[in-house]
Every structure is written in C-alpha cells, then in structure tokens.
Motif scaffolding. Structure first.
Motif, PDB file in Angstrom:
ATOM      1  N   GLN A 125       0.828  -1.213   0.000  1.00 53.93           N
ATOM      2  CA  GLN A 125       0.000   0.000   0.000  1.00 53.93           C
ATOM      3  C   GLN A 125       0.862   1.262   0.000  1.00 53.93           C
ATOM      4  OE1 GLN A 125      -2.414  -0.382   3.492  1.00 53.93           O
ATOM      5  NE2 GLN A 125      -3.541  -2.145   2.712  1.00 53.93           N
ATOM      6  N   LYS A 126       1.969   1.220   0.730  1.00 49.79           N
ATOM      7  CA  LYS A 126       2.802   2.417   0.875  1.00 49.79           C
ATOM      8  C   LYS A 126       3.635   2.703  -0.369  1.00 49.79           C
ATOM      9  CE  LYS A 126       2.821   2.396   5.831  1.00 49.79           C
ATOM     10  NZ  LYS A 126       3.517   2.372   7.077  1.00 49.79           N
ATOM     11  N   ILE A 127       4.021   1.660  -1.095  1.00 44.31           N
ATOM     12  CA  ILE A 127       4.814   1.909  -2.300  1.00 44.31           C
ATOM     13  C   ILE A 127       4.073   1.484  -3.566  1.00 44.31           C
ATOM     14  CG2 ILE A 127       7.028   1.860  -1.099  1.00 44.31           C
ATOM     15  CD1 ILE A 127       7.490  -0.908  -2.282  1.00 44.31           C
ATOM     16  N   LEU A 128       2.761   1.270  -3.449  1.00 44.07           N
ATOM     17  CA  LEU A 128       1.871   1.011  -4.584  1.00 44.07           C
ATOM     18  C   LEU A 128       2.251  -0.229  -5.396  1.00 44.07           C
ATOM     19  CD1 LEU A 128       1.441   4.699  -5.799  1.00 44.07           C
ATOM     20  CD2 LEU A 128       0.043   3.437  -4.176  1.00 44.07           C
ATOM     21  N   LEU A 129       2.343  -1.361  -4.702  1.00 43.44           N
ATOM     22  CA  LEU A 129       2.599  -2.641  -5.358  1.00 43.44           C
ATOM     23  C   LEU A 129       1.541  -3.651  -4.941  1.00 43.44           C
ATOM     24  CD1 LEU A 129       6.438  -3.253  -5.036  1.00 43.44           C
ATOM     25  CD2 LEU A 129       5.165  -2.781  -7.110  1.00 43.44           C
ATOM     26  N   THR A 130       1.275  -4.599  -5.831  1.00 43.45           N
ATOM     27  CA  THR A 130       0.332  -5.667  -5.511  1.00 43.45           C
ATOM     28  C   THR A 130       0.972  -6.625  -4.524  1.00 43.45           C
ATOM     29  OG1 THR A 130       1.088  -7.099  -7.301  1.00 43.45           O
ATOM     30  CG2 THR A 130      -0.677  -5.520  -7.827  1.00 43.45           C
ATOM     31  N   SER A 131       0.150  -7.413  -3.834  1.00 45.05           N
ATOM     32  CA  SER A 131       0.684  -8.341  -2.834  1.00 45.05           C
ATOM     33  C   SER A 131       1.607  -9.374  -3.480  1.00 45.05           C
ATOM     34  CB  SER A 131      -0.450  -9.022  -2.078  1.00 45.05           C
ATOM     35  OG  SER A 131      -1.261  -9.762  -2.959  1.00 45.05           O
ATOM     36  N   GLY A 132       1.281  -9.809  -4.697  1.00 45.80           N
ATOM     37  CA  GLY A 132       2.152 -10.768  -5.393  1.00 45.80           C
ATOM     38  C   GLY A 132       3.513 -10.181  -5.700  1.00 45.80           C
ATOM     39  N   SER A 133       3.528  -8.924  -6.102  1.00 43.81           N
ATOM     40  CA  SER A 133       4.800  -8.253  -6.394  1.00 43.81           C
ATOM     41  C   SER A 133       5.608  -8.054  -5.122  1.00 43.81           C
ATOM     42  CB  SER A 133       4.551  -6.903  -7.062  1.00 43.81           C
ATOM     43  OG  SER A 133       3.925  -7.073  -8.305  1.00 43.81           O
ATOM     44  N   ILE A 134       4.931  -7.702  -4.047  1.00 42.21           N
ATOM     45  CA  ILE A 134       5.631  -7.495  -2.774  1.00 42.21           C
ATOM     46  C   ILE A 134       6.294  -8.799  -2.327  1.00 42.21           C
ATOM     47  CG2 ILE A 134       5.180  -7.199  -0.291  1.00 42.21           C
ATOM     48  CD1 ILE A 134       5.713  -4.638  -1.735  1.00 42.21           C
ATOM     49  N   THR A 135       5.569  -9.899  -2.436  1.00 44.51           N
ATOM     50  CA  THR A 135       6.142 -11.195  -2.050  1.00 44.51           C
ATOM     51  C   THR A 135       7.408 -11.475  -2.842  1.00 44.51           C
ATOM     52  OG1 THR A 135       3.966 -12.032  -1.455  1.00 44.51           O
ATOM     53  CG2 THR A 135       5.676 -13.676  -1.869  1.00 44.51           C
ATOM     54  N   TYR A 136       7.371 -11.219  -4.144  1.00 47.99           N
ATOM     55  CA  TYR A 136       8.538 -11.440  -4.997  1.00 47.99           C
ATOM     56  C   TYR A 136       9.710 -10.563  -4.548  1.00 47.99           C
ATOM     57  CZ  TYR A 136      11.577 -11.136  -9.067  1.00 47.99           C
ATOM     58  OH  TYR A 136      12.681 -11.128  -9.891  1.00 47.99           O
ATOM     59  N   VAL A 137       9.445  -9.285  -4.331  1.00 45.23           N
ATOM     60  CA  VAL A 137      10.492  -8.343  -3.934  1.00 45.23           C
ATOM     61  C   VAL A 137      11.060  -8.716  -2.565  1.00 45.23           C
ATOM     62  CG1 VAL A 137      10.957  -5.926  -3.309  1.00 45.23           C
ATOM     63  CG2 VAL A 137       9.593  -6.454  -5.335  1.00 45.23           C
ATOM     64  N   ILE A 138      10.189  -9.017  -1.620  1.00 46.26           N
ATOM     65  CA  ILE A 138      10.637  -9.393  -0.271  1.00 46.26           C
ATOM     66  C   ILE A 138      11.494 -10.658  -0.336  1.00 46.26           C
ATOM     67  CG2 ILE A 138       9.878 -10.188   2.020  1.00 46.26           C
ATOM     68  CD1 ILE A 138       9.449  -7.177   1.575  1.00 46.26           C
ATOM     69  N   ASN A 139      11.056 -11.651  -1.110  1.00 48.30           N
ATOM     70  CA  ASN A 139      11.847 -12.878  -1.258  1.00 48.30           C
ATOM     71  C   ASN A 139      13.237 -12.577  -1.798  1.00 48.30           C
ATOM     72  OD1 ASN A 139       9.780 -14.498  -0.300  1.00 48.30           O
ATOM     73  ND2 ASN A 139       9.086 -15.118  -2.335  1.00 48.30           N
ATOM     74  N   LYS A 140      13.284 -11.726  -2.820  1.00 48.06           N
ATOM     75  CA  LYS A 140      14.560 -11.380  -3.451  1.00 48.06           C
ATOM     76  C   LYS A 140      15.480 -10.652  -2.468  1.00 48.06           C
ATOM     77  CE  LYS A 140      14.340  -8.333  -6.693  1.00 48.06           C
ATOM     78  NZ  LYS A 140      14.287  -7.496  -7.879  1.00 48.06           N
ATOM     79  N   LEU A 141      14.937  -9.682  -1.742  1.00 53.93           N
ATOM     80  CA  LEU A 141      15.744  -8.924  -0.790  1.00 53.93           C
ATOM     81  C   LEU A 141      16.158  -9.783   0.409  1.00 53.93           C
ATOM     82  CD1 LEU A 141      13.835  -5.529  -0.901  1.00 53.93           C
ATOM     83  CD2 LEU A 141      16.099  -6.016  -1.856  1.00 53.93           C
ATOM     84  N   GLU A 142      15.294 -10.710   0.786  1.00 55.23           N
ATOM     85  CA  GLU A 142      15.629 -11.628   1.875  1.00 55.23           C
ATOM     86  C   GLU A 142      16.766 -12.560   1.445  1.00 55.23           C
ATOM     87  OE1 GLU A 142      13.047 -13.929   5.219  1.00 55.23           O
ATOM     88  OE2 GLU A 142      12.479 -14.326   3.143  1.00 55.23           O
ATOM     89  N   LYS A 143      16.729 -13.023   0.213  1.00 55.41           N
ATOM     90  CA  LYS A 143      17.783 -13.895  -0.317  1.00 55.41           C
ATOM     91  C   LYS A 143      19.133 -13.179  -0.330  1.00 55.41           C
ATOM     92  CE  LYS A 143      16.439 -16.851  -3.338  1.00 55.41           C
ATOM     93  NZ  LYS A 143      16.003 -17.574  -4.536  1.00 55.41           N
TER      94      LYS A 143
END
Length: 160
Positions: A74-92
């Motif tokens: 909501q804060k950076i205007l991304l869908t939940s699916g996109s957020i999951t992808y980004v979070i996974n990538k940054l976590e990796k």
C-alpha cells in the motif's frame, strides 16, 4: 451525447477554452517533469545495484522501521504478489528478514537487516544529494511554493 465535454479548436479561443488549454498544458508539463526526474532517479538507483522497487522497500524500512508485509504494498503502490517477490529477493540477498507478529499469526513484518542498513547508510546520502542536484534549478522559495501548490492539487484531486 455521453455527458463528456468536447473541445473544438477555433481560430479565436474563448476564456473557457484558454483555461482548458492551461489545464492540459499543466498536466503535460507535470507529467514530463515527473518522467524526467524518475529517469534520473532510476539511473542513480541502478548505479547502486538496485532497482526502484527494491530501493523503495529498503528505504521504507530504513526510515520507518519494520512494516507488515501487507502495508508495504500500500505504501509503495505494489500488488501483494509483487511485494512477495520483492521481499523474497531482498531476503535472499540478506538485506531484510521476515519476523512473525507475536500477537497475530496472520501478520508478518519485514525488518531491515544489518546488511541492508549498511547498504542504505552508504548509498542514501549520495542518492539524497542527487535529488538535491536535480531540484537545484529552483531556489528555496520556489521549492516551497511548488510543494504548496502540488499538495493543494493532490489534496483536491483525492477529494473527488
């Protein structure tokens, strides 16, 4: 007709048509300015090894602290699916980690890791400097005026 206003061009414009011309011109100028700024910002961020979305997530966590995954989108205007992808990538990459909420098992927080904090400590001052450089065409008074005008415009549009 369908209720939409149709603008016809005439050799001599009326006052209303001139106002519409200014509204359209303002929209075009704002759009082009935003695009030019974002192209420069994207180049700056990419030169630091990140994309805009990765940077936006890390910057949010860096400045605002841990955030529920649902709220990041909501804060950076991304869908939940996109957020999951980004979070996974940054976590990796070990820039952040997930932390379950102790009070609500449905909520998971993203927390910036030491490696992510160190990265932002290193690159954010230079990024901030680049933004300042891009905005340097305006003096302080002009910047304040632009902020006030754009806030007023945005606020009125959100009320529609």
């Amino acid at each position: 007709m369908n209720g939409k206003k149709v603008i016809t061009l005439k050799p001599e414009s009326t006052l209303e048509e001139k106002k519409e011309d200014l509204s359209l011109r303002l929209f075009v100028v704002l759009s082009k300015a935003y695009q030019a700024i974002m192209e420069q910002i994207e180049q700056d961020i990419q030169s630091k090894g990140l994309n805009l979305t990765d940077f936006a997530v890390l910057e949010l966590l860096y400045h605002r602290g841990e955030q529920p995954l649902q709220k990041i989108g909501q804060k950076i205007l991304l869908t939940s699916g996109s957020i999951t992808y980004v979070i996974n990538k940054l976590e990796k990459k070990e820039y952040l980690y997930r932390q379950p909420c102790p009070n609500d098992r449905r909520v998971t927080y993203a927390v910036i890791a030491e490696k992510g904090k160190n990265l932002l400590d290193r690159i954010f001052p230079e990024h901030w400097g680049r933004i300042d450089e891009l905005m340097s065409v305006l003096n302080e008074e002009e910047k304040a005026t632009a902020i006030d005008l754009l806030k007023r415009l945005g606020t009125s549009i959100r009320k529609l």
